[in-house]
Design an enzyme around this catalytic site. Structure first.
Site, PDB file in Angstrom:
ATOM      1  N   SER A 170      -8.127 -43.590   5.787  1.00  0.00           N
ATOM      2  CA  SER A 170      -6.967 -43.439   6.254  1.00  0.00           C
ATOM      3  C   SER A 170      -6.909 -43.161   7.659  1.00  0.00           C
ATOM      4  O   SER A 170      -7.857 -42.250   8.223  1.00  0.00           O
ATOM      5  CB  SER A 170      -5.872 -42.609   5.581  1.00  0.00           C
ATOM      6  OG  SER A 170      -4.805 -42.621   6.264  1.00  0.00           O
ATOM      7  N   PRO A 176      -5.489 -32.616  12.958  1.00  0.00           N
ATOM      8  CA  PRO A 176      -5.541 -31.608  11.914  1.00  0.00           C
ATOM      9  C   PRO A 176      -4.020 -31.384  11.460  1.00  0.00           C
ATOM     10  O   PRO A 176      -3.840 -31.146  10.268  1.00  0.00           O
ATOM     11  CB  PRO A 176      -6.086 -30.543  12.509  1.00  0.00           C
ATOM     12  CG  PRO A 176      -6.954 -30.795  13.609  1.00  0.00           C
ATOM     13  CD  PRO A 176      -6.338 -31.901  14.423  1.00  0.00           C
ATOM     14  N   LYS A 202     -10.716 -36.220   2.829  1.00  0.00           N
ATOM     15  CA  LYS A 202     -11.253 -37.726   3.112  1.00  0.00           C
ATOM     16  C   LYS A 202     -12.243 -37.647   4.005  1.00  0.00           C
ATOM     17  O   LYS A 202     -13.230 -38.252   3.858  1.00  0.00           O
ATOM     18  CB  LYS A 202      -9.922 -38.623   3.377  1.00  0.00           C
ATOM     19  CG  LYS A 202      -9.052 -38.990   2.476  1.00  0.00           C
ATOM     20  CD  LYS A 202      -8.170 -39.925   3.060  1.00  0.00           C
ATOM     21  CE  LYS A 202      -7.019 -40.291   2.051  1.00  0.00           C
ATOM     22  NZ  LYS A 202      -7.698 -41.261   1.019  1.00  0.00           N
TER      23      LYS A 202
END
Length: 309
Positions: A170, A176, A202
């Site tokens: 993604s 962050p 991820k």
């Protein structure tokens, strides 16, 4: 390899050995597709089933998911009985024994990882924001997007160091504070957080794949659309920056097309990039996927940016 098949069969016949699967071994590529009952994963799985030269094996997490996939009632749906039952395997990659994963990957030259933790409303409301709370009823990102993917990458390394690892991830990982990282996150009375951080987990799995020594392709799609593919110009970039368009979404079917292109063009190997599409009617519909990857030049995503769990 494809051209060698008739000669292989002929040579075996001449010496009196009949080996009927020789042609299949020479002509067909076995590919494991995880998350085959999901939406993007199912696009890939169904396309590979229909594409000559491929023998895809799809994994699902439960017998119920398998039944729904075969009946055409899960993910993108489709005609019932259009998927061979023996091409679908029930396997929870987050907890399966390593020997089972190894067996699934035997004979494969690629694994396409389309599994991901899936957020869902909990029915509660955040008292501060007054917005619905989301959780991960089928497993937190740490379990699904990190441990599950790590298990697959480790199995790929054990079975075949040249296994092509292709990951559907993604966009958003360079930030962050991306709102996706807040989904499923809980803060205790001492201010300590737990859960969530899906993009960070991820990113951890992606970096693990890069360091595995296996060839890899990591695709970061923008917002996923349940709209037809093959109708838009696709745009690639890195580090959440894509030149040529302000659009930040892409149809799932086009993501599937790009991931399959990674199987067929060596120029996609050892690449990590972002993917979006222009709106329908804007630009020229992408058909040449070998040319598409060339638009990146030599750029890859920079994992020094953002945070890794």
């Amino acid at each position: 390899m494809k051209a060698a098949a008739p000669y292989c069969i002929l040579a075996l016949s001449i010496i009196g050995i009949h080996f009927p699967i020789c042609h299949a071994l020479a002509m067909e590529r076995r590919v494991l597709v995880t998350g085959a009952a999901g939406q993007t994963g199912q696009h890939i799985f169904r396309k590979l089933l229909a594409k000559p030269g491929y023998v895809p094996i799809g994994t699902v997490r439960s017998e119920a998911s398998k039944r729904a996939l075969l009946d055409g009632t899960s993910g993108i749906g489709g005609p019932s009985n259009s998927i061979p039952p023996d091409s679908v395997v029930v396997c929870d990659i987050t907890s399966e024994k390593s020997s089972v994963l190894d067996s699934l990957l035997q004979g494969c030259d690629a694994v396409m990882i389309c599994t991901s933790a899936k957020p869902a409303p909990t029915g509660e409301v955040n008292e501060e924001t007054k917005r619905p709370k989301f959780g991960f009823p089928n497993g937190q990102p740490e379990l699904v997007d990190w441990i599950g993917q790590k298990n697959l990458i480790d199995a790929a390394k054990r079975v075949n160091k040249n296994m092509h690892i292709i990951i559907c991830s993604s966009m958003g990982g360079t930030n962050p504070n991306n709102s996706l990282n807040n989904l499923g996150k809980e803060i205790d009375k001492n201010g300590k957080s737990s859960g969530g951080d899906i993009l960070k987990w991820k990113r951890k799995a992606e970096l693990y794949a890069i360091k595995s020594g296996c060839p890899y392709t990591i695709v970061h799609p923008g917002g996923l659309l349940n709209e037809p593919g093959n109708e838009r110009e696709l745009c690639l970039g890195v580090d959440d920056k894509i030149p040529g368009t302000g659009n930040n979404s892409v149809p799932r079917e086009d993501v599937a097309n790009v991931m399959i292109a990674a199987l067929e063009h060596d120029s996609y190997r050892n690449r990590s990039f972002d993917l979006v599409s222009k709106p329908v009617g804007d630009g020229v519909v992408t058909k040449d996927y070998a040319q598409l990857i060339q638009t990146l030049g030599g750029m890859n995503c920079d994992y020094n940016l953002g945070e890794i769990a």
